[in-house]
Design a protein around this motif. Sequence first.
Motif, short mmCIF file in Angstrom:
data_model
loop_
_atom_site.label_atom_id
_atom_site.label_comp_id
_atom_site.label_asym_id
_atom_site.label_seq_id
_atom_site.Cartn_x
_atom_site.Cartn_y
_atom_site.Cartn_z
N ALA A 197 -4.33 -40.36 3.77
CA ALA A 197 -3.17 -40.57 4.64
C ALA A 197 -2.08 -39.54 4.36
CB ALA A 197 -2.63 -41.99 4.46
N GLU A 198 -1.88 -39.21 3.08
CA GLU A 198 -0.88 -38.20 2.72
C GLU A 198 -1.31 -36.82 3.23
OE1 GLU A 198 2.12 -35.79 1.11
OE2 GLU A 198 2.05 -37.87 1.80
N LEU A 199 -2.58 -36.49 3.11
CA LEU A 199 -3.05 -35.19 3.61
C LEU A 199 -2.89 -35.11 5.13
CD1 LEU A 199 -6.28 -34.74 1.45
CD2 LEU A 199 -4.06 -33.62 1.14
N ALA A 200 -3.13 -36.21 5.83
CA ALA A 200 -2.92 -36.22 7.27
C ALA A 200 -1.45 -36.03 7.61
CB ALA A 200 -3.45 -37.52 7.86
N ARG A 201 -0.58 -36.65 6.81
CA ARG A 201 0.86 -36.48 7.04
C ARG A 201 1.28 -35.03 6.85
NH1 ARG A 201 5.25 -35.41 4.72
NH2 ARG A 201 4.21 -35.13 2.70
N ARG A 202 0.71 -34.38 5.82
CA ARG A 202 1.04 -32.97 5.58
C ARG A 202 0.61 -32.09 6.76
NH1 ARG A 202 -1.28 -32.33 -0.61
NH2 ARG A 202 -0.04 -34.01 -1.56
N GLU A 203 -0.50 -32.45 7.38
CA GLU A 203 -1.00 -31.66 8.51
C GLU A 203 -0.19 -31.86 9.78
OE1 GLU A 203 -3.84 -29.46 9.03
OE2 GLU A 203 -3.52 -29.23 6.88
#
Length: 339
Positions: free
Chosen positions: A143-149
């Motif tokens: 979820a954090e990696l998706a937020r970064r993207e």
Amino acid sequence: MMADLPLALSQGDPAGIGPEIALKAWSRRRETGLPPFVYLGDPRILKARAAMLGMDVPVAVSAPEAAVAAFGSALPVFAIDAATPVSPGKPDPATSSGTIAAIETGVKLTMRGKTAALVTNPIAKSVLYSSGFRFPGHTEFLAELARRETGTEYRPVMMLACPALRVVPVTIHIPLADVPGALDQALIIDTIRITARDLARRFGIDAPRLAVAGLNPHAGEQGTIGREDEETVRPALEALRAEGIDVTGPLPADTMFHASARTRYDAAICMYHDQALIPVKTLGFEEGVNVTLGLPFVRTSPDHGTAFDIAERGVADPRSLEEALKLAARLARGSEDRG
């Protein structure tokens, strides 16, 4: 087109069975009808594990764009350095950088249209924690990696699926004593909304039917065996029905999972981890798949851990990984054709 793209398969902990089941899955690709995937990890580890197991698996370092064409004759690998030698069954925090990099790469490739979906091999959170990893687990990190993207916050929801059953736990990896305090109407409503949306969007179920287990025995017996079902679960379900979501409950969990009961819903919503995972693992242990709902990309994983205890023995069963790969391919196309 999603059908023209490979899946991304992250290595997981390289000291576990992830490399072995990837090798076995590729070796069985024709008999199982496996969709093409590109392995994100160190090709040297794959070659060493294949040699240890006596498997003749050609490994081809490959960009994702070339993986589909290569898949018939070699296992495509997007090379990520493991940073240190790896011994099967002996986890080492020094390998964490490669494990994390494989997950990060899988998210980037999938969200940027290079791979159709992400399938993650098992990680050992304790190993990652010792190297400074700060997330509770795979799901929160994704979820954090998706937020970064994207710059958008996402609320992931864990679903476990096998041919006979789909389950979603509202609370997951917390002590049982903490479950009643963690449950509130907002959490239940949010979890069920995400489940209903993704069953329609990803699984192709136009009007999902959701059955919701009560927290207490007999779903609280109208408040005589605990008040949570009457005061928290039932009002949440009434609010969801008012939104048009087809939700039934709270129901006694002990009568929800027999064969005829399962014909009446598309997914079961459970209040805590074991209430959900015991029935799905009983009905489909070898075929179970972990699916993360609520993300802007498809993610699945095998429904088992790193199995360090058998990583040197060559006995790991690849079926859960195979099912995770096949389900990811179906969900990436926007529907699940299991029936």
